[in-house]
Design a protein around this motif. Structure first.
Motif, mmCIF file in Angstrom:
data_model
loop_
_atom_site.group_PDB
_atom_site.id
_atom_site.type_symbol
_atom_site.label_atom_id
_atom_site.label_comp_id
_atom_site.label_asym_id
_atom_site.label_seq_id
_atom_site.Cartn_x
_atom_site.Cartn_y
_atom_site.Cartn_z
ATOM 1 N N VAL A 1 0.807 -1.216 0.000
ATOM 2 C CA VAL A 1 0.000 0.000 0.000
ATOM 3 C C VAL A 1 0.841 1.268 0.000
ATOM 4 C CG1 VAL A 1 -1.690 1.325 1.320
ATOM 5 C CG2 VAL A 1 -1.970 -1.136 1.057
ATOM 6 N N ILE A 2 1.884 1.317 0.844
ATOM 7 C CA ILE A 2 2.681 2.552 0.919
ATOM 8 C C ILE A 2 4.134 2.358 0.508
ATOM 9 C CG2 ILE A 2 1.214 3.560 2.691
ATOM 10 C CD1 ILE A 2 3.310 2.818 4.773
ATOM 11 N N GLY A 3 4.451 1.169 -0.005
ATOM 12 C CA GLY A 3 5.772 0.964 -0.585
ATOM 13 C C GLY A 3 6.877 0.606 0.377
ATOM 14 N N LYS A 4 6.566 0.428 1.639
ATOM 15 C CA LYS A 4 7.596 0.021 2.584
ATOM 16 C C LYS A 4 6.979 -0.744 3.727
ATOM 17 C CE LYS A 4 7.529 4.534 4.943
ATOM 18 N NZ LYS A 4 8.357 5.689 5.343
ATOM 19 N N SER A 5 7.761 -1.671 4.254
ATOM 20 C CA SER A 5 7.298 -2.482 5.369
ATOM 21 C C SER A 5 7.405 -1.669 6.649
ATOM 22 C CB SER A 5 8.140 -3.755 5.477
ATOM 23 O OG SER A 5 7.743 -4.518 6.580
ATOM 24 N N GLY B 1 0.597 12.071 7.937
ATOM 25 C CA GLY B 1 1.032 13.356 7.404
ATOM 26 C C GLY B 1 2.493 13.325 6.979
ATOM 27 N N GLU B 2 3.332 12.694 7.797
ATOM 28 C CA GLU B 2 4.751 12.545 7.454
ATOM 29 C C GLU B 2 4.928 11.671 6.218
ATOM 30 O OE1 GLU B 2 6.531 10.998 10.961
ATOM 31 O OE2 GLU B 2 6.368 12.877 12.105
ATOM 32 N N ILE B 3 4.158 10.572 6.146
ATOM 33 C CA ILE B 3 4.245 9.675 4.986
ATOM 34 C C ILE B 3 3.819 10.405 3.716
ATOM 35 C CG2 ILE B 3 3.249 7.602 3.929
ATOM 36 C CD1 ILE B 3 3.079 6.405 6.737
ATOM 37 N N PHE B 4 2.733 11.176 3.785
ATOM 38 C CA PHE B 4 2.244 11.885 2.603
ATOM 39 C C PHE B 4 3.237 12.944 2.131
ATOM 40 C CE2 PHE B 4 -2.296 11.066 4.340
ATOM 41 C CZ PHE B 4 -2.211 9.743 3.928
ATOM 42 N N ASN B 5 3.798 13.711 3.065
ATOM 43 C CA ASN B 5 4.763 14.752 2.680
ATOM 44 C C ASN B 5 6.017 14.134 2.054
ATOM 45 O OD1 ASN B 5 3.104 16.812 3.617
ATOM 46 N ND2 ASN B 5 4.008 16.799 5.667
ATOM 47 N N GLU B 6 6.490 13.041 2.655
ATOM 48 C CA GLU B 6 7.660 12.350 2.111
ATOM 49 C C GLU B 6 7.375 11.830 0.703
ATOM 50 O OE1 GLU B 6 10.291 8.321 3.018
ATOM 51 O OE2 GLU B 6 9.086 9.230 4.620
ATOM 52 N N ARG B 7 6.192 11.287 0.505
ATOM 53 C CA ARG B 7 5.852 10.751 -0.808
ATOM 54 C C ARG B 7 5.723 11.867 -1.849
ATOM 55 N NH1 ARG B 7 3.905 6.016 -2.633
ATOM 56 N NH2 ARG B 7 5.341 5.325 -1.001
ATOM 57 N N ARG C 1 7.815 12.111 -5.285
ATOM 58 C CA ARG C 1 7.173 12.157 -6.601
ATOM 59 C C ARG C 1 7.659 13.344 -7.425
ATOM 60 N NH1 ARG C 1 2.169 9.515 -7.400
ATOM 61 N NH2 ARG C 1 1.217 11.385 -8.297
ATOM 62 N N GLU C 2 7.943 14.449 -6.751
ATOM 63 C CA GLU C 2 8.451 15.624 -7.468
ATOM 64 C C GLU C 2 9.846 15.393 -8.035
ATOM 65 O OE1 GLU C 2 8.284 18.935 -4.865
ATOM 66 O OE2 GLU C 2 6.069 19.058 -4.853
ATOM 67 N N ASN C 3 10.641 14.596 -7.323
ATOM 68 C CA ASN C 3 12.021 14.353 -7.747
ATOM 69 C C ASN C 3 12.186 13.073 -8.559
ATOM 70 O OD1 ASN C 3 12.899 16.667 -6.311
ATOM 71 N ND2 ASN C 3 12.930 15.486 -4.407
ATOM 72 N N ARG C 4 11.113 12.363 -8.787
ATOM 73 C CA ARG C 4 11.175 11.084 -9.479
ATOM 74 C C ARG C 4 11.327 11.311 -10.986
ATOM 75 N NH1 ARG C 4 6.157 7.502 -8.206
ATOM 76 N NH2 ARG C 4 6.976 7.773 -6.092
ATOM 77 N N ASP C 5 12.178 10.530 -11.619
ATOM 78 C CA ASP C 5 12.389 10.658 -13.070
ATOM 79 C C ASP C 5 11.143 10.258 -13.844
ATOM 80 O OD1 ASP C 5 14.974 11.539 -12.693
ATOM 81 O OD2 ASP C 5 15.826 9.510 -12.772
ATOM 82 N N LYS D 1 7.624 10.197 -13.724
ATOM 83 C CA LYS D 1 6.504 10.730 -12.952
ATOM 84 C C LYS D 1 5.180 10.053 -13.302
ATOM 85 C CE LYS D 1 8.696 15.275 -12.513
ATOM 86 N NZ LYS D 1 9.071 15.070 -11.125
ATOM 87 N N MET D 2 5.174 9.230 -14.340
ATOM 88 C CA MET D 2 3.946 8.557 -14.756
ATOM 89 C C MET D 2 3.792 7.179 -14.126
ATOM 90 S SD MET D 2 2.619 10.830 -16.638
ATOM 91 C CE MET D 2 1.266 9.906 -17.346
ATOM 92 N N GLN D 3 4.847 6.690 -13.468
ATOM 93 C CA GLN D 3 4.819 5.338 -12.925
ATOM 94 C C GLN D 3 4.348 5.350 -11.470
ATOM 95 O OE1 GLN D 3 5.339 2.393 -14.413
ATOM 96 N NE2 GLN D 3 4.836 1.381 -12.481
ATOM 97 N N ASP D 4 3.230 4.673 -11.209
ATOM 98 C CA ASP D 4 2.738 4.525 -9.841
ATOM 99 C C ASP D 4 3.353 3.272 -9.235
ATOM 100 O OD1 ASP D 4 1.161 6.771 -10.015
ATOM 101 O OD2 ASP D 4 -0.599 5.676 -10.709
ATOM 102 N N GLU D 5 4.063 3.432 -8.116
ATOM 103 C CA GLU D 5 4.776 2.305 -7.528
ATOM 104 C C GLU D 5 3.925 1.505 -6.542
ATOM 105 O OE1 GLU D 5 8.339 3.878 -5.892
ATOM 106 O OE2 GLU D 5 9.248 4.292 -7.841
ATOM 107 N N ASP D 6 2.914 2.132 -5.963
ATOM 108 C CA ASP D 6 2.073 1.438 -4.985
ATOM 109 C C ASP D 6 0.701 2.097 -4.936
ATOM 110 O OD1 ASP D 6 2.455 3.789 -3.440
ATOM 111 O OD2 ASP D 6 4.291 2.946 -2.608
ATOM 112 N N PHE D 7 -0.121 1.647 -3.997
ATOM 113 C CA PHE D 7 -1.496 2.139 -3.913
ATOM 114 C C PHE D 7 -1.543 3.622 -3.549
ATOM 115 C CE2 PHE D 7 -5.737 2.097 -1.604
ATOM 116 C CZ PHE D 7 -6.484 2.080 -2.764
ATOM 117 N N LEU D 8 -0.673 4.069 -2.667
ATOM 118 C CA LEU D 8 -0.637 5.484 -2.312
ATOM 119 C C LEU D 8 -0.304 6.333 -3.525
ATOM 120 C CD1 LEU D 8 -0.723 7.818 -0.343
ATOM 121 C CD2 LEU D 8 1.611 7.261 0.377
ATOM 122 N N ASP D 9 0.646 5.895 -4.333
ATOM 123 C CA ASP D 9 0.948 6.595 -5.577
ATOM 124 C C ASP D 9 -0.290 6.704 -6.460
ATOM 125 O OD1 ASP D 9 3.480 7.592 -5.590
ATOM 126 O OD2 ASP D 9 4.408 5.872 -6.532
#
Length: 260
Positions: free
Chosen positions: A157-161, A206-212, A216-220, A222-230
């Motif tokens: 769901v959020i890309g990390k255990s 809130g911390e998880i959302f801000n980090e994500r 996403r802004e720095n990701r090469d 930007k069209m690829q969703d890596e998990d459910f949150l993306d």
């Protein structure tokens, strides 16, 4: 006003309705009642009217043919504070509920997506078996299974255990949900505890959302969703008809990875 045509059911007791007929295993109680009153039964839990379908045919009629009539979700003290009516289970029918169901099905339940989760699941299972086999003392298999399940779901769901944000929502009977005149008293403290947990989750998510968002802004790509949150954030940014705020995200993810 004409009397409602309700399904058959047992005699009720004033105030409590039929609660006295429900044991610690409600499905057993409903099965016993169905043998006497049929596959569709009307009962009342305190002030809450309930229709029980106890056969495949009656369940099919409700869930498929008459789903729009029966799709309203009741609000309880716990779900009101933890999910704020924003998740799939407890949001009311409408554009938002339809959108979130579509996203959840396409990003979590499709065959291709399920196959992509196989490495995550396999890795966690290997780790679980290793931990159990190397444990020097008695180990709680139930606890280990819970931790592994939580790790798998959070990774999907959020890309990390994550093992340090686990909260289990109260599943016990809350008297205020069935007797509204007692709800404000919060006799069992469920509302107060749910408020406290909700505040903690707001900070954590809130911390998880801000980090994500920074990621996403720095990701090469930007069209690829890596998990459910993306996927949820992409949907939120691409359409404005159905707003998805951080409160919505918290409600959706809480039921997905927190309250197992």
């Amino acid at each position: 006003m004409s009397r409602l045509r309700l399904p058959p059911g047992p005699p009720a007791i004033p105030v409590i309705g039929h609660l006295h007929l429900i044991s610690n295993y409600p499905h057993h109680s409903f099965w016993e009642l169905s043998k006497r009153y049929g596959p569709l039964i009307f009962v009342r839990f305190g002030s809450v009217p309930v229709i029980v379908a106890s056969s495949p045919d009656t369940a099919r009629q409700i869930l498929q043919k008459h789903d729009q009539i029966f799709s309203w979700r009741p609000r309880t003290a716990v779900t009101s504070y933890l999910y704020e009516g924003r998740n799939i289970l407890f949001s009311q029918p409408g554009p938002y509920h339809k959108l979130i169901r579509q996203v959840a099905f396409s990003r979590l339940s499709g065959n291709k997506r399920l196959e992509s989760f196989r490495p995550i699941i396999s890795s966690e299972i290997r780790q679980l078996l290793s931990n159990i086999s190397h444990a020097s003392n008695n180990v709680s298999v139930r606890g280990k299974l819970y931790e592994s399940t939580f790790s798998i779901i959070s990774a999907i769901v959020i890309g990390k255990s994550t093992k340090n944000i686990s909260f289990r929502s109260p599943k016990a009977f809350n008297i205020g949900d069935y007797f509204p005149f007692l709800a404000t008293l919060d006799l069992q403290g469920y509302a107060q505890r749910s408020k406290a947990v909700s505040q903690i989750l707001k900070v954590i998510f809130g911390e998880i959302f801000n980090e994500r968002r920074n990621d996403r802004e720095n990701r090469d790509d930007k069209m690829q969703d890596e998990d459910f949150l993306d996927a949820l954030m992409t949907v939120s940014s691409n359409q404005k008809e159905v707003p998805i705020t951080d409160t919505h995200l918290k409600g959706i993810l809480t039921v997905r990875i927190i309250c197992l």
